[in-house]
Design an enzyme around this catalytic site. Structure first.
Site, mmCIF file in Angstrom:
data_model
loop_
_atom_site.group_PDB
_atom_site.id
_atom_site.type_symbol
_atom_site.label_atom_id
_atom_site.label_comp_id
_atom_site.label_asym_id
_atom_site.label_seq_id
_atom_site.Cartn_x
_atom_site.Cartn_y
_atom_site.Cartn_z
ATOM 1 N N HIS A 1 0.951 -1.254 0.306
ATOM 2 C CA HIS A 1 0.273 -0.087 0.020
ATOM 3 C C HIS A 1 0.786 0.967 -0.103
ATOM 4 O O HIS A 1 1.804 1.593 0.804
ATOM 5 C CB HIS A 1 -0.965 -0.142 1.029
ATOM 6 C CG HIS A 1 -0.541 0.184 2.263
ATOM 7 N ND1 HIS A 1 -0.025 1.187 3.444
ATOM 8 C CD2 HIS A 1 0.463 -0.714 3.315
ATOM 9 C CE1 HIS A 1 0.353 1.100 4.807
ATOM 10 N NE2 HIS A 1 0.129 -0.570 4.268
ATOM 11 N N ASP B 1 0.086 4.122 1.394
ATOM 12 C CA ASP B 1 -0.592 5.496 1.792
ATOM 13 C C ASP B 1 0.127 5.317 3.532
ATOM 14 O O ASP B 1 0.572 4.142 3.817
ATOM 15 C CB ASP B 1 -1.821 5.035 2.716
ATOM 16 C CG ASP B 1 -2.463 4.026 2.748
ATOM 17 O OD1 ASP B 1 -2.381 3.176 2.254
ATOM 18 O OD2 ASP B 1 -3.819 4.069 4.276
ATOM 19 N N ASP C 1 6.457 1.567 6.148
ATOM 20 C CA ASP C 1 4.615 0.582 6.036
ATOM 21 C C ASP C 1 4.019 1.586 5.728
ATOM 22 O O ASP C 1 3.752 2.768 5.772
ATOM 23 C CB ASP C 1 4.478 0.892 8.014
ATOM 24 C CG ASP C 1 2.964 0.150 7.731
ATOM 25 O OD1 ASP C 1 2.610 -0.581 7.534
ATOM 26 O OD2 ASP C 1 2.402 0.208 8.628
ATOM 27 N N GLU D 1 -5.051 2.168 2.477
ATOM 28 C CA GLU D 1 -4.748 0.835 3.666
ATOM 29 C C GLU D 1 -5.342 1.240 5.048
ATOM 30 O O GLU D 1 -5.863 0.609 5.989
ATOM 31 C CB GLU D 1 -3.566 -0.455 3.339
ATOM 32 C CG GLU D 1 -3.493 -1.362 3.934
ATOM 33 C CD GLU D 1 -2.821 -1.358 5.457
ATOM 34 O OE1 GLU D 1 -3.110 -3.035 6.335
ATOM 35 O OE2 GLU D 1 -2.752 -0.187 6.005
ATOM 36 N N ASP E 1 3.859 -6.437 3.094
ATOM 37 C CA ASP E 1 3.947 -5.260 5.035
ATOM 38 C C ASP E 1 4.345 -5.980 5.753
ATOM 39 O O ASP E 1 2.884 -5.815 6.812
ATOM 40 C CB ASP E 1 2.304 -4.829 4.159
ATOM 41 C CG ASP E 1 1.118 -3.610 5.329
ATOM 42 O OD1 ASP E 1 2.399 -3.094 5.617
ATOM 43 O OD2 ASP E 1 0.613 -3.693 5.808
#
EC number: 3.4.11.4
Length: 409
Positions: free
Chosen positions: A78, A80, A140, A173, A196
């Protein structure tokens, strides 16, 4: 590992923080900037079937380079970063050959200390990328993004046998919307892996069952001097509700497979108050029991109130434990574990005390466990990633592709 660190530093320089409570997806313009950049890079790399949906899901295919009945597999990250801490003007620090002890974060008093984060003791001699103490880092999940992009470059530039490799980059996410607009059929993979996770070796296929609980309390405010028998203090009712929630079942008192109730926010006045909880549990029966408990508490505290005063409780499920879907396809985990062992990594199977896009995707017909990224301490100023961990993640992605091809030949 050409350009891995360069890619990562470029991606974290873009502010892609998502925003909760927003209807549009992606929730912020910054995510579009990274998605468009990735689309351009995928095109330059020569991938095919590149699409960027109106909801911000970017998909692409690296075509197979060998014949055979090889299943198409996917890798997903992801774009974001968490709304929990600022992701604007990220200024990474690179600490080469970490020798132990505290690492100063920027020029203030903030430090990354092995006293608070003992995992640092295991990372001596490695290259760490940290924050400057003012923002999160964005490992992340931009570490995952950089690792997937680098793995594609490795597969494209070397004669490593592989089937069709599908990749996807999703928005939002961190606010629970990453997979809601994901077209599994269009993606075309038989299974996938989100990239992730955390430290090297993590392989996760169990996550929380999750729900949100929103409580609205309507009281009655009058002058305190004449309040007897008339005032209904919404704040007092909120306090009574929270007092009924088991104090030893909170995030700060639980670990491993233990579930919890978490009061995430509370605001209000005498007249009106709002509370927001999240409920988490790995076990579906316990999860349902926790939801019933919240309803019982609201009913108990609200008993006997004046008709104009009330407690309204709304529970909404967010996602479920993907274990029940992933274990139906044990080869997905077998391949990932073998890939790690082939890269001299000991697989560490552990539950995710959280969720990933893969949890939702697994229930949408795309079994999707989670691979490590080499990052630590997500969602805050102490976040960091190791370059060696990122390189290991790239190696594992490439090896998974190779092992899958061998199964199909």
């Amino acid at each position: 590992m050409d350009k891995l660190l360069e890619r990562f530093l470029h991606y974290v320089s873009l502010d892609t923080q998502s925003k909760s409570g927003v209807r549009q997806v992606p929730s912020t313009e910054g995510q579009w900037k990274l998605l468009r950049l990735l689309k351009q890079q995928l095109e330059e790399m020569g991938l095919v079937n590149i699409t960027l949906s109106e909801k911000g899901t970017l998909m692409a295919t690296l075509p197979a380079n060998v014949e055979g009945d090889i299943p198409a597999i996917g890798f997903i990250s992801h774009v974001d970063t968490s709304p929990d801490f600022s992701g604007k003007n990220v200024n990474p620090q690179i600490v080469e050959n970490y020798r132990g002890g505290d690492i100063a974060l920027g020029i203030g008093d903030e430090v990354l200390s092995p006293v608070m984060f003992p995992v640092l003791h295991q990372l001596l001699g490695q290259t760490l990328v940290t924050t400057d103490g003012k923002t999160l880092l964005g490992a992340d999940d931009k570490a995952g993004v950089a690792e997937i992009m680098t793995a594609l470059a490795v597969l494209k530039g070397n004669p490593i046998p592989h089937g069709d490799i599908k990749v996807a980059f999703t928005p939002d996410e961190e606010v629970g919307k990453g997979a809601k607009h994901f077209d599994v059929e269009e993606f075309g993979a038989q299974w996938a892996y989100t990239v992730d996770g955390g430290g090297v070796g993590e392989l996760e296929f169990e996550n929380f069952n999750a729900a949100s609980v929103n409580i609205k309390i309507v009281g009655n405010n009058v002058h305190p001097g004449t309040a007897k028998g008339v005032m209904v203090n919404a704040l007092s009712l909120a306090a009574r509700i929270h007092a009924e929630v088991p104090a030893d079942e909170a995030p700060e008192t639980t670990e491993g497979y233990e579930g919890f109730y978490h009061l995430a926010s509370m605001k209000g006045t005498v007249d009106r108050a709002e509370m927001h909880y999240i409920i988490r549990d790995f076990d579906r029966k316990q999860f349902e029991a926790r939801k019933r408990k919240m309803m019982e508490i609201a009913k108990k505290v609200g008993k006997g109130l004046h008709p104009d005063c009330y407690i309204e409780l709304v529970i909404e499920d967010s996602y479920y434990n993907m274990r029940e879907k992933v274990v139906e396809h044990p080869h997905i985990l077998d391949i990932a574990q073998q890939a790690m062992r082939d890269c001299h990594i000991t697989p560490e199977m552990k539950p995710i005390r959280g969720g990933t896009d893969g949890a939702q995707l697994s229930f949408m017909g795309l079994p999707c466990p989670n691979l490590f990224t080499g990052g630590y301490n997500y969602h805050g100023k102490h976040e960091f990633v190791t370059l060696e961990g990122m390189e290991k993640a790239v190696q594992v992605i490439v090896r998974i592709a190779e092992l899958t091809a061998k199964r199909g030949q």
